[in-house]
Enzyme design. Structure first.
Site, PDB file in Angstrom:
ATOM      1  N   SER A 183      -0.188  -8.809   1.389  1.00 46.54           N
ATOM      2  CA  SER A 183       0.534  -9.368   2.518  1.00 46.54           C
ATOM      3  C   SER A 183       1.097 -10.739   2.154  1.00 46.54           C
ATOM      4  O   SER A 183       1.796 -10.892   1.151  1.00 46.54           O
ATOM      5  CB  SER A 183      -0.407  -9.419   3.727  1.00 46.54           C
ATOM      6  OG  SER A 183       0.264  -9.679   4.921  1.00 46.54           O
ATOM      7  N   ASP A 239       4.786   1.047   6.304  1.00 47.32           N
ATOM      8  CA  ASP A 239       4.448  -0.348   6.547  1.00 47.32           C
ATOM      9  C   ASP A 239       5.735  -1.153   6.755  1.00 47.32           C
ATOM     10  O   ASP A 239       6.567  -1.246   5.849  1.00 47.32           O
ATOM     11  CB  ASP A 239       3.680  -0.884   5.329  1.00 47.32           C
ATOM     12  CG  ASP A 239       3.398  -2.373   5.404  1.00 47.32           C
ATOM     13  OD1 ASP A 239       3.642  -2.985   6.460  1.00 47.32           O
ATOM     14  OD2 ASP A 239       2.915  -2.909   4.381  1.00 47.32           O
ATOM     15  N   HIS A 293      -0.014  -1.180   6.875  1.00 50.93           N
ATOM     16  CA  HIS A 293      -0.067  -2.441   6.134  1.00 50.93           C
ATOM     17  C   HIS A 293      -1.493  -2.743   5.682  1.00 50.93           C
ATOM     18  O   HIS A 293      -1.712  -3.247   4.571  1.00 50.93           O
ATOM     19  CB  HIS A 293       0.466  -3.575   7.009  1.00 50.93           C
ATOM     20  CG  HIS A 293       0.581  -4.892   6.304  1.00 50.93           C
ATOM     21  ND1 HIS A 293       1.350  -5.074   5.185  1.00 50.93           N
ATOM     22  CD2 HIS A 293       0.009  -6.112   6.570  1.00 50.93           C
ATOM     23  CE1 HIS A 293       1.262  -6.326   4.780  1.00 50.93           C
ATOM     24  NE2 HIS A 293       0.447  -6.975   5.596  1.00 50.93           N
TER      25      HIS A 293
END
Length: 319
Positions: A183, A239, A293
């Site tokens: 991320s 995602d 994600h």
């Protein structure tokens, strides 16, 4: 926030009016080359270990320092903690460790929750800014621009991190540095990897592996990563983070994407070129899945503070 992302992405790419100080233009180039299948063995041999370190980075500094972060730490035996930085908040955690099994140093950056990364990607700091050429002198005049917020976050710990890597290389004698993150951590890892590579002996191998990586800069930044660094990043199914900030704002993914096609944790493809339309870039806005994600990606590896046991976590969030 997802509605805001969708609105931005649906805007006609030919618009030329500025939004938040940005000039909107046409999408950057994308690859249409066919993706090629990868086996689970291929993925595990190259990506499993970086993923496990990126998972550890979500745990608390105290538990990482003592390597007592429960399952995530137990999955990585024969590792010695060396240094950490950040405050697990405005300055995300990073740590440096000696991976004796792999004979390498590892630099892992902490990510953030799905909700927060989408906010960060679309706040006032998502404007493209000039890459700081005082840290990357050989990029002067090349028109490289990066996500303003990512660069500011990277610079808060860059000097101390580099000093720690140099000391650890001298102390351990290893000739490999692996930089990883998920991320926001993946976005910072790309900058860290480039910074380390430019400032250590070129005989030391530097690899950068990211998971759930958002776009971090313009086409010139993507080209710089391809030519000077080499980044491998994994996008998981639908995602949305892998497709923002949008390309019509001037953003471009580098090459090196590995895409997970379904939730079997067995169906992987390598995606040639930048922003390959057969992989995450080609995802439909009608099928976004924020939970992708977090994961799982493979080997039942998911990311977030919930992966750490009680007492080994930082402040809880929506993960």
């Amino acid at each position: 926030m997802l509605a805001f992302i969708s609105l931005l992405t649906l805007l006609p790419s030919v618009l030329s009016a500025p939004i938040f100080g940005l000039k909107i233009g046409s999408d950057g180039p994308s690859s249409k080359e066919a993706a090629t299948a990868l086996t689970l063995g291929d993925v595990e041999s190259t990506l499993s270990r970086p993923a496990k370190f990126a998972r550890v980075a979500y745990c608390s500094t105290k538990s990482i320092t003592t390597w007592t972060c429960g399952g995530p730490c137990k999955a990585l035996p024969n590792v010695t903690f060396l240094q950490s930085g950040g405050d697990e908040g405005r300055i995300p955690l990073y740590f440096i460790a000696h991976d004796k099994s792999d004979k390498s140093l590892v630099v892992a950056h902490q990510g953030t929750s799905s909700k927060n990364i989408l906010s960060i990607l679309n706040d006032a700091k998502f404007a493209l800014a000039d890459l700081n050429v005082t840290r990357f002198p050989d990029t002067a005049g090349k028109g490289i621009k990066v996500h303003s917020g990512f660069q500011q976050t990277f610079e808060r710990t860059a000097d101390g991190l580099l000093a720690g890597v140099k000391k650890a290389l001298a102390d351990t004698g290893v000739k490999k540095v692996s930089v990883t993150g998920h991320s926001l951590g993946a976005a910072i890892a790309t900058m860290t990897g480039a910074f380390i590579k430019k400032n250590i002996d070129p005989s030391v191998e530097v690899t950068v592996t990211g998971f759930g990586l958002p776009r971090g800069g313009n086409k010139e930044w993507a080209d710089f990563l391809d030519n000077d660094v080499g980044v491998t990043f994994v996008s998981n199914q639908n995602d949305p983070v892998a497709t923002v900030p949008p390309r019509f704002l001037g953003y471009q993914h580098s090459s090196g994407e590995v895409h997970i096609k379904d939730n079997s944790q067995k169906n992987f493809v390598a995606c040639p070129g930048q922003d390959n339309e057969n992989c995450a870039t080609g995802n439909s806005l009608l099928s976004v899945n924020v939970s992708n994600h977090k994961g799982p990606y493979f080997d039942d590896i998911s990311f977030g503070h919930s992966a750490c046991p009680d007492g080994a976590t930082v402040v809880k969030d929506d993960d």
